[in-house]
Design a protein around this motif. Structure first.
Motif, short mmCIF file in Angstrom:
data_model
loop_
_atom_site.label_atom_id
_atom_site.label_comp_id
_atom_site.label_asym_id
_atom_site.label_seq_id
_atom_site.Cartn_x
_atom_site.Cartn_y
_atom_site.Cartn_z
N SER A 199 2.71 -7.09 -10.18
CA SER A 199 2.48 -8.43 -10.71
C SER A 199 3.78 -9.04 -11.25
CB SER A 199 1.45 -8.38 -11.84
OG SER A 199 1.39 -9.64 -12.49
N PRO A 200 4.16 -10.23 -10.78
CA PRO A 200 5.36 -10.88 -11.34
C PRO A 200 5.11 -11.43 -12.74
CG PRO A 200 4.33 -12.29 -9.70
CD PRO A 200 3.58 -10.99 -9.66
N THR A 201 3.86 -11.51 -13.15
CA THR A 201 3.56 -12.02 -14.49
C THR A 201 4.13 -11.10 -15.55
OG1 THR A 201 1.51 -13.01 -13.65
CG2 THR A 201 1.71 -12.75 -16.05
N TRP A 202 3.93 -9.78 -15.36
CA TRP A 202 4.53 -8.79 -16.27
C TRP A 202 5.45 -7.87 -15.47
CZ3 TRP A 202 -0.92 -9.21 -15.91
CH2 TRP A 202 -1.54 -8.30 -15.05
N LEU A 203 6.38 -8.49 -14.78
CA LEU A 203 7.25 -7.76 -13.86
C LEU A 203 7.95 -6.59 -14.54
CD1 LEU A 203 8.58 -7.57 -11.05
CD2 LEU A 203 10.33 -9.14 -11.88
N ASN A 204 7.80 -5.43 -13.94
CA ASN A 204 8.53 -4.22 -14.34
C ASN A 204 8.98 -3.56 -13.06
OD1 ASN A 204 9.48 -1.76 -15.16
ND2 ASN A 204 7.78 -1.32 -16.54
N THR A 205 10.27 -3.65 -12.74
CA THR A 205 10.75 -3.16 -11.46
C THR A 205 10.78 -1.63 -11.38
OG1 THR A 205 13.01 -3.55 -12.24
CG2 THR A 205 12.04 -5.21 -10.77
N ALA A 206 10.43 -0.94 -12.46
CA ALA A 206 10.21 0.50 -12.34
C ALA A 206 9.10 0.75 -11.34
CB ALA A 206 9.86 1.11 -13.70
N TYR A 207 8.10 -0.12 -11.32
CA TYR A 207 6.99 0.05 -10.38
C TYR A 207 7.37 -0.33 -8.96
CZ TYR A 207 4.02 0.93 -14.40
OH TYR A 207 3.47 1.48 -15.53
N TYR A 208 8.56 -0.90 -8.78
CA TYR A 208 9.14 -1.09 -7.46
C TYR A 208 10.13 0.04 -7.15
CZ TYR A 208 7.39 -5.95 -7.20
OH TYR A 208 6.61 -7.09 -7.14
N LEU A 209 10.11 1.07 -7.96
CA LEU A 209 10.90 2.29 -7.76
C LEU A 209 12.40 2.03 -7.79
CD1 LEU A 209 8.77 4.00 -4.93
CD2 LEU A 209 8.41 4.00 -7.42
N ASP A 210 12.84 1.11 -8.65
CA ASP A 210 14.28 0.83 -8.72
C ASP A 210 15.08 1.95 -9.37
OD1 ASP A 210 13.50 0.47 -11.35
OD2 ASP A 210 14.51 -1.46 -11.61
N PHE A 211 14.41 2.96 -9.91
CA PHE A 211 15.08 4.11 -10.52
C PHE A 211 15.36 5.22 -9.52
CE2 PHE A 211 10.51 4.55 -10.86
CZ PHE A 211 10.28 5.82 -10.36
N VAL A 212 14.83 5.09 -8.30
CA VAL A 212 14.99 6.13 -7.29
C VAL A 212 16.38 6.02 -6.66
CG1 VAL A 212 14.10 7.08 -5.11
CG2 VAL A 212 12.52 6.19 -6.84
N ALA A 213 17.07 7.14 -6.50
CA ALA A 213 18.43 7.14 -5.97
C ALA A 213 18.47 6.58 -4.55
CB ALA A 213 18.99 8.56 -5.99
N ALA A 214 19.57 5.91 -4.22
CA ALA A 214 19.74 5.34 -2.89
C ALA A 214 19.63 6.43 -1.83
CB ALA A 214 21.11 4.65 -2.79
N GLY A 215 18.97 6.09 -0.74
CA GLY A 215 18.81 7.04 0.35
C GLY A 215 17.57 7.91 0.27
N ARG A 216 16.91 7.92 -0.88
CA ARG A 216 15.67 8.69 -1.02
C ARG A 216 14.50 7.93 -0.38
NH1 ARG A 216 15.39 12.26 -5.04
NH2 ARG A 216 13.61 13.03 -3.80
N HIS A 217 13.49 8.67 0.03
CA HIS A 217 12.33 8.07 0.68
C HIS A 217 11.46 7.33 -0.33
CE1 HIS A 217 12.56 11.19 4.19
NE2 HIS A 217 13.58 10.34 4.16
N ARG A 218 11.29 6.03 -0.13
CA ARG A 218 10.45 5.21 -0.98
C ARG A 218 9.37 4.54 -0.14
NH1 ARG A 218 14.88 1.78 -4.33
NH2 ARG A 218 16.31 2.68 -2.80
N VAL A 219 8.12 4.65 -0.58
CA VAL A 219 6.98 4.12 0.16
C VAL A 219 6.08 3.36 -0.81
CG1 VAL A 219 4.92 4.74 1.48
CG2 VAL A 219 7.05 6.00 1.86
N ALA A 220 5.48 2.26 -0.35
CA ALA A 220 4.51 1.52 -1.15
C ALA A 220 3.18 1.54 -0.44
CB ALA A 220 4.97 0.07 -1.34
N TYR A 221 2.13 2.03 -1.13
CA TYR A 221 0.80 2.00 -0.55
C TYR A 221 -0.13 1.13 -1.40
CZ TYR A 221 -3.58 2.84 1.57
OH TYR A 221 -4.78 2.60 2.21
N ALA A 222 -0.47 -0.04 -0.87
CA ALA A 222 -1.50 -0.93 -1.40
C ALA A 222 -1.28 -1.48 -2.81
CB ALA A 222 -2.87 -0.25 -1.33
N PRO A 223 -0.05 -1.68 -3.28
CA PRO A 223 0.08 -2.37 -4.56
C PRO A 223 -0.40 -3.81 -4.45
CG PRO A 223 2.22 -2.17 -3.54
CD PRO A 223 1.27 -1.38 -2.69
#
Length: 227
Positions: free
Chosen positions: A129-153
């Motif tokens: 939700s951009p209303t209470w945006l927290n980019t931790a939930y967009y996995l911005d803490f994960v190191a570059a090159g690591r596998h990141r996947v989004a399922y049904a947010p």
């Protein structure tokens, strides 16, 4: 969906502590689906502390009213017996049924925990939700090159957020291997923000488990009618 390979360890990030039945059931369902695929899932037990919440509010220019709303909900839970019972039942279910890391109170703790997994997956609920945006939930803490996947947010909105939030979302999604959302409206918003055409619309993970599974773990209904 490009599912994680059999035997892979998968860290899941979603809402776990907003005292909401749907949040916990989708978290449980996603864990069970991954187990059925032969993966080794575990939920990142993200419980942002006051400093983390304040820093996030300032970074993304969220409304301070959101912090006040959260404090009011916690106060209600302390004063209302029904709210207290709901919180206790959810905590009991989580303890019995969810695989959890130790509590993680900030991005640094999230990053350290995520480093132990093959894939990091953010899943379902209105975590985007951009209303209470927290980019931790967009996995911005994960190191570059690591596998990141989004399922049904879910984004929970149909209109484009302000420009500074669009930019933050665009940066956060740049490293994702696979992106899906729960609603067509969310796909259209993200396509306009990221220009990605490979965003899929998928089922809430609750709907991926058969009815028999839910009936097996459910308690008998306390009454039949009226509901």
């Amino acid at each position: 969906m490009q599912t994680p390979a059999k035997g892979q360890s998968v860290a899941i990030l979603s809402f776990l502590h907003n005292v909401n039945y749907g949040s916990i059931l989708q978290a449980y369902a996603l864990q069970q689906v991954l187990l059925g695929l032969g993966c080794d899932p575990c939920h990142l037990n993200y419980q942002p502390d006051a400093r983390e919440k304040t820093l996030n509010l300032l970074a993304h220019q969220n409304s301070p009213a959101l912090l006040l709303e959260g404090a009011q909900k916690r106060s209600l839970a302390r004063r209302e017996p029904a709210a207290g019972r709901k919180k206790a039942e959810i905590a009991r279910f989580m303890k019995a049924n969810l695989r959890l890391t130790a509590p993680l109170h900030n991005r640094q703790a999230l990053a350290r925990a995520a480093a132990a997994f093959d894939t990091v997956l953010c899943g379902s609920d209105q975590i985007w939700s951009p209303t209470w945006l927290n980019t931790a939930y967009y996995l911005d803490f994960v190191a570059a090159g690591r596998h990141r996947v989004a399922y049904a947010p879910s984004l929970g909105v149909q209109r484009l957020p302000p420009a500074h939030k669009r930019a933050a979302i665009r940066r956060a999604l740049a490293g994702f291997r696979w992106v899906s959302v729960r609603e067509e409206s969310g796909r259209q918003v993200l396509r306009r923000i990221t220009r990605r055409e490979d965003i899929a619309v998928v089922l809430d993970p609750v709907c991926l488990l058969p009815a028999e599974h839910w009936l097996r773990i459910a308690s008998p209904a306390p009454r039949q009618r009226p509901y």
